[in-house]
Scaffold this active site. Structure first.
Site, short mmCIF file in Angstrom:
data_model
loop_
_atom_site.label_atom_id
_atom_site.label_comp_id
_atom_site.label_asym_id
_atom_site.label_seq_id
_atom_site.Cartn_x
_atom_site.Cartn_y
_atom_site.Cartn_z
N ALA A 1 25.79 -2.37 -41.64
CA ALA A 1 26.90 -2.57 -40.72
C ALA A 1 27.51 -1.57 -41.28
CB ALA A 1 27.73 -3.61 -40.93
N ALA A 2 27.54 -0.68 -41.36
CA ALA A 2 28.82 1.02 -41.72
C ALA A 2 29.00 1.07 -40.18
CB ALA A 2 27.80 1.63 -42.56
N GLY A 3 28.04 1.51 -39.69
CA GLY A 3 28.20 2.20 -38.63
C GLY A 3 29.04 1.35 -37.52
N ASP A 4 29.00 -0.59 -37.68
CA ASP A 4 29.88 -1.00 -36.98
C ASP A 4 30.99 -1.34 -37.87
OD1 ASP A 4 27.51 -1.27 -35.56
OD2 ASP A 4 26.70 -2.87 -36.47
O1 RIB Z 1 24.14 -2.35 -36.59
C1 RIB Z 1 22.88 -3.30 -36.97
C2 RIB Z 1 22.37 -4.10 -35.76
O2 RIB Z 1 21.69 -3.39 -35.11
C3 RIB Z 1 22.02 -5.07 -36.79
O3 RIB Z 1 22.33 -6.08 -36.81
C4 RIB Z 1 20.47 -5.22 -35.95
O4 RIB Z 1 20.75 -7.14 -35.49
C5 RIB Z 1 20.75 -4.59 -34.99
O5 RIB Z 1 20.92 -5.00 -33.75
#
Ligand code: RIB
Length: 313
Positions: A253-256
């Site tokens: 989740a760091a990129g997100d």
């Molecule tokens: O960016 C991470 C995400 O990529 C994960 O949560 C996974 O579901 C994939 O889609």
């Protein structure tokens, strides 16, 4: 308002002693399940970082699909609990998307079943954007059908909205995508796939950013993991953000978090310059990697601001 069009998955993360050989079954040492999908993660990042409007309105609407199964019901209720507006998250007759990860130390393998994420249609986009304004933002990734993302970017651009693309997972895009993208946020492998340039040093980063500009993108941010990030506006602004020294616990989740933080601070809040927004996003990602877990490790606006202001002095 920030509109996010993207995937919603159940993430299943297994911790294993080693990656199994062909034909072998291994017993996992640990298992965690949670909300995932790049669209959902980025929407949650925005909701967690955003202070709610005084009148109770939410900052982010997610446009996506889950199945009419137990996974789908649970994911929608989690998104609601994080403060994401789920009016345009549909329950459909397909299985909910699932991502399975197996990690052994730094070795991480992943499989993604797209399921309901593949069912998004142009009419879903039209319906969701029918009341969008030119001051709103559209944020997309590439885990739903590419032609839907192309359609949404074109439509949002024609409405005068700010458009942001995080081209993940990496895939080649048609040339007519680029003039509809205001901001592209790509990591090393995405940059290599899209431009054929490996951004391994400053000269190559510069070339890759120039290539994105040549294709019609206004702002470019390249996220380079341990090497920080670079950014460019095809004019007066081009620079680097060094990575913050931090003990990396979990990169999920760091990129997100980076993408969500940039989408919130630059076009939306408006009080940050593009460079400041990229710095703020890097701080949000650095806190996220220092914690275990997926979207729950994304910090609040207050936490990121405290770090941002303490380190820029
Ligand atoms: O960016 C991470 C995400 O990529 C994960 O949560 C996974 O579901 C994939 O889609």
């Amino acid at each position: 308002m920030i509109y996010v069009i993207g995937s919603i998955n159940t993430d299943i993360s297994l911790e294993v002693e080693r990656i199994p050989k062909k034909g072998e079954t291994l017993i996992a040492d640990g298992c965690q399940t949670g909300l995932g999908g790049k669209g959902a993660n980025q929407a949650v990042a925005i909701a967690r970082l955003a202070q709610r409007y005084d009148d109770g309105r939410k900052a982010v609407k997610l446009i996506g699909q889950v199945g009419k199964d137990a996974f789908g019901a649970e994911l929608v209720s989690k998104l609601d609990s994080y403060g994401v507006d789920t009016e345009y998250v549909r329950r459909v007759n397909r299985g909910t998307g699932v991502a399975v990860f197996a990690s052994s130390g730094k070795d991480k393998r992943a499989f993604v079943y797209s399921g309901a994420n593949l069912g998004l249609s142009k009419s879903d986009v039209d319906e969701a954007l029918c009341s969008a304004k030119s001051t709103d933002t559209l944020l997309c990734q590439l885990e739903v059908p590419t032609y839907i993302i192309g359609y949404a970017l074109r439509k949002a651009h024609s409405l005068g909205m700010t458009t942001i693309l995080n081209p993940a997972p990496a895939k080649e895009l048609p040339p007519d995508f680029y003039p509809n993208i205001d901001i592209i946020i790509a990591n090393e492998s995405e940059t290599q796939t899209l431009t054929d340039i490996n951004p391994k040093d400053w000269i190559n980063c510069h070339e890759a950013m120039a290539e994105f500009h040549r294709r019609g993108v206004r702002y470019v941010v390249l996220t380079l993991g341990e090497d920080g990030a670079t950014f460019s506006d095809n004019g007066s602004l081009v620079g680097q953000i060094p990575a913050r020294e931090v003990c990396v616990t979990d990169t999920a989740a760091a990129g997100d978090a980076f993408v969500g933080a940039l989408a919130l601070t630059y076009p939306h809040i408006g009080m940050y310059s593009f460079k400041e927004a990229a710095l703020f996003a890097a701080k949000a990602a650095s806190i996220t990697v220092s914690r275990r877990g997926g979207v729950d490790s994304i910090p609040s606006f207050k936490e990121v601001s405290a770090l941002y202001y303490s380190e820029i002095k």
